[in-house]
Design a protein around this motif. Structure first.
Motif, PDB file in Angstrom:
ATOM      1  N   LEU A   1       0.830  -1.201   0.000  1.00 19.58           N
ATOM      2  CA  LEU A   1       0.000   0.000   0.000  1.00 19.58           C
ATOM      3  C   LEU A   1       0.869   1.257   0.000  1.00 19.58           C
ATOM      4  N   GLY A   2       1.975   1.214   0.768  1.00 13.63           N
ATOM      5  CA  GLY A   2       2.902   2.347   0.778  1.00 13.63           C
ATOM      6  C   GLY A   2       3.511   2.591  -0.592  1.00 13.63           C
TER       7      GLY A   2
ATOM      8  N   VAL B   1       0.789   4.115  -2.932  1.00 12.81           N
ATOM      9  CA  VAL B   1       0.538   5.526  -2.619  1.00 12.81           C
ATOM     10  C   VAL B   1       1.696   6.391  -3.118  1.00 12.81           C
TER      11      VAL B   1
ATOM     12  N   LEU C   1       1.573   6.592  -6.980  1.00  9.49           N
ATOM     13  CA  LEU C   1       0.483   7.425  -7.474  1.00  9.49           C
ATOM     14  C   LEU C   1       0.721   8.905  -7.186  1.00  9.49           C
ATOM     15  N   LEU C   2       1.482   9.193  -6.121  1.00 14.73           N
ATOM     16  CA  LEU C   2       1.822  10.582  -5.799  1.00 14.73           C
ATOM     17  C   LEU C   2       3.020  11.088  -6.595  1.00 14.73           C
TER      18      LEU C   2
END
Length: 309
Positions: free
Chosen positions: A177-178, A181, A184-185
């Motif tokens: 998940l990290g 994220v 995507l950032l």
């Protein structure tokens, strides 16, 4: 006939480095001073540090093109959901209801749908290079959280333990998940740090495969044979056939189809028995299933890849 022989040789060469590391772990654990006490600590190191770093770096180092891999993602999620549904349904199948221990099923359902990311990453790199790694990283990033939640849920439900607490403490879920994220950032790993993370990733692949070999056990499989045959049949026969159907239906290109078939046919996650043991279940029984799954992968991987070649 000649083509079949040459394909068999190619599959053997493709799988040999990974299965030789598994064999090394098995031999070292049983015939040297590097016994289970040593490999237990290696598993902890791989599970909580090395492998999460590899997952995070694999996902964050290349921009994820969800549009280009949308069909592959759809197929991967289809394979994962099919495995979850089939595994969860086993206690309700006529003929298995009275032969499946519910507690052992809660611990071993994960065998049917989880996958060995160590072998997946190694094979994807060997078959398709950086493009293959990126595709498998997308599958790992999207599927690992779902499959880990599905693995934890039956055990947490059966033991009446908090599901949310188990999930937020899972290092694989945190890392994937990290990585998603961060990707995507638009965040990237600094150039000076990338070589270190790459070496940690290489160490996690080697040690993870050796630890899987060191954890192989057979003795505990005398009980629960029907359950063992069922979850392994899903993992190594039904999921590759499902993946093949999805690859045809979604018209995946050859590289994506090969990655999907690898994803569907690799042995189950070597960390499955660590998760079961940590949650208070029958770790040795799950380790026996991991052992058989590792060996069955020698057959199911060539079978799955031959379907799309």
């Amino acid at each position: 006939m000649g083509n079949d022989y040459s394909r068999a040789v190619n599959f053997a060469q493709l799988l040999f480095p990974d299965f030789s590391l598994i064999a090394c772990g098995w031999l070292l654990c049983r015939y040297t001073a590097l016994d289970r006490r040593v490999w237990g600590q290696v598993e902890v190191l791989v599970y909580y540090f090395l492998f999460p770093v590899l997952l995070f770096h694999s996902i964050v180092r290349s921009p994820l093109d969800f549009n280009a891999t949308s069909h592959l993602l759809t197929a991967g999620l289809g394979v994962g959901l099919a495995g979850i549904g089939l595994a969860y349904a086993l206690p309700f199948v006529p003929g298995l209801r009275t032969r499946v221990d519910r507690r052992d099923h809660a611990a071993s359902a994960q065998i049917a749908f989880r996958f060995n990311s160590f072998i997946c990453l190694a094979l994807a790199d060997r078959m398709a290079g950086p493009a293959g790694l990126l595709m498998i990283a997308v599958l790992i990033g999207v599927c690992v959280p779902l499959l880990n939640i599905a693995a934890v849920w039956p055990m947490a439900r059966h033991a009446q333990a908090g599901l949310a607490r188990q999930l937020v403490r899972n290092p694989l879920i945190i890392a994937t998940l990290g990585g998603l994220v961060a990707n995507l950032l638009g965040l990237t790993v600094p150039d000076w740090l990338a070589p270190t993370l790459t070496r940690i990733g290489a160490a996690s692949l080697a040690l993870g495969l050796m630890a899987a070999g060191a954890g192989m056990q057979f003795a505990t499989l005398a009980r629960g044979k029907a359950l063992a045959v069922s979850v392994l049949g899903i993992r190594h026969l039904l999921l590759p056939l499902t993946a093949w159907g999805l690859a045809l239906a979604l018209r995946l290109d050859p590289a994506q189809a090969a990655v999907l078939m690898t994803f569907s046919a690799v042995p189950t996650a070597s960390s499955a028995y660590v998760l079961a043991a940590r949650m208070g279940y029958n770790g040795p029984y799950v380790a026996g299933l991991v052992t058989l799954s590792t060996l069955l992968g020698v057959v199911s991987l060539p079978f799955a890849l031959s379907l799309v070649r």
